[in-house]
Design a protein around this motif. Structure first.
Motif, PDB file in Angstrom:
ATOM      1  N   ARG A  51     -93.460 -27.380  -9.587  1.00 43.51           N
ATOM      2  CA  ARG A  51     -93.661 -28.635 -10.320  1.00 43.51           C
ATOM      3  C   ARG A  51     -94.571 -28.397 -11.520  1.00 43.51           C
ATOM      4  O   ARG A  51     -95.489 -27.576 -11.454  1.00 43.51           O
ATOM      5  N   GLU A 105     -84.655 -29.092  -4.308  1.00 43.86           N
ATOM      6  CA  GLU A 105     -85.020 -29.729  -5.575  1.00 43.86           C
ATOM      7  C   GLU A 105     -85.971 -28.876  -6.409  1.00 43.86           C
ATOM      8  O   GLU A 105     -86.007 -28.980  -7.625  1.00 43.86           O
ATOM      9  N   ARG A 106     -86.763 -28.027  -5.763  1.00 40.89           N
ATOM     10  CA  ARG A 106     -87.686 -27.181  -6.524  1.00 40.89           C
ATOM     11  C   ARG A 106     -86.913 -26.225  -7.428  1.00 40.89           C
ATOM     12  O   ARG A 106     -87.350 -25.901  -8.529  1.00 40.89           O
ATOM     13  N   LYS A 108     -84.002 -26.931  -8.736  1.00 40.15           N
ATOM     14  CA  LYS A 108     -83.468 -27.779  -9.809  1.00 40.15           C
ATOM     15  C   LYS A 108     -84.514 -27.984 -10.892  1.00 40.15           C
ATOM     16  O   LYS A 108     -84.215 -27.927 -12.092  1.00 40.15           O
ATOM     17  N   ARG A 109     -85.756 -28.221 -10.478  1.00 38.86           N
ATOM     18  CA  ARG A 109     -86.843 -28.372 -11.445  1.00 38.86           C
ATOM     19  C   ARG A 109     -87.077 -27.062 -12.203  1.00 38.86           C
ATOM     20  O   ARG A 109     -87.369 -27.067 -13.406  1.00 38.86           O
ATOM     21  N   ASN A 112     -84.350 -26.680 -14.871  1.00 38.24           N
ATOM     22  CA  ASN A 112     -84.634 -27.553 -16.013  1.00 38.24           C
ATOM     23  C   ASN A 112     -85.756 -26.983 -16.876  1.00 38.24           C
ATOM     24  O   ASN A 112     -85.729 -27.099 -18.112  1.00 38.24           O
ATOM     25  N   TYR A 198     -80.261 -23.487  -6.187  1.00 41.70           N
ATOM     26  CA  TYR A 198     -80.250 -24.903  -5.807  1.00 41.70           C
ATOM     27  C   TYR A 198     -78.998 -25.214  -4.988  1.00 41.70           C
ATOM     28  O   TYR A 198     -79.079 -25.797  -3.901  1.00 41.70           O
TER      29      TYR A 198
END
Length: 205
Positions: A51, A105-106, A108-109, A112, A198
């Motif tokens: 994050r 989700e980590r 996916k972040r 991005n 992911y």
């Protein structure tokens, strides 16, 4: 102790860090190298989240949430992406993620984040091209990278002294402009790999 390693797969990185923890070596810092402190006891559990945060306050709230759940924040800042935690409460859950989706989700972040970096360098590459800093034709004539007057008419030791002296500078002229392009390609590759991780993690749900 310091060790240099590169991990793209967060699960493999966690596995290695936990193996180090079993030896009494707990992560204490990470910039380019992993730094470890020797600690008592081997029953340590390390987990990694990914994050970034808009402010230090957001990071502090995030860390407090984990501390309330029995996890100690070891390493990571608001821009580092990777956030490392160690289980400090024996009664805490055995994972920082509630399900497979939140674990995925980590990645996916992360994807991005890599794409954002690639987009940042695209305007730089365009400026380089428009200002002729990027000159593909010069690669058909590598001699153009050498600026010493009369270099190619020199002979013998005079030529080799001048040639060897200027070669590092010529290489700099020849490849420096390509750095933004190389970074764009690398960041896109990293983003694709993160997206694959992911999808792969989701499939295990």
């Amino acid at each position: 102790m310091k060790k240099f390693k590169f991990f793209f797969n967060l699960d493999k990185e966690e596995k290695w860090l936990n193996e180090m923890a079993q030896q009494g070596l707990v992560l204490s810092g990470k910039i380019f190298k992993y730094e470890f402190d020797q600690v008592d006891g081997k029953e340590k559990l390390i987990k990694i989240d990914y994050r970034t945060f808009k402010s230090k306050k957001d990071l502090e709230d995030y860390i407090l949430l984990f501390e309330d759940s029995g996890w100690q924040h070891l390493v990571g800042n608001k821009n580092s992406g990777k956030q490392y935690f160690m289980k400090k409460d024996a009664h805490a859950d055995g994972d920082i993620f509630s399900d497979q989706l939140s674990k995925a989700e980590r990645y996916k972040r992360m994807a991005n984040g890599w794409l954002t970096l690639a987009l940042i360098y695209i305007p730089i590459a365009i400026v380089f091209f428009q200002t002729n800093i990027i000159d593909f034709k010069s690669f058909l004539n590598p001699r153009s990278f050498y600026l010493t007057p009369g270099l190619w008419e020199m002979t013998g030791s005079s030529f080799w002294r001048a040639f060897l002296f200027e070669t590092p500078f010529a290489l700099g002229r020849g490849v420096a402009w390509s750095i933004p392009l190389i970074l764009i390609v690398l960041y896109v590759i990293f983003a694709i790999k993160a997206h694959y991780q992911y999808k792969n993690t989701i499939s295990k749900e």
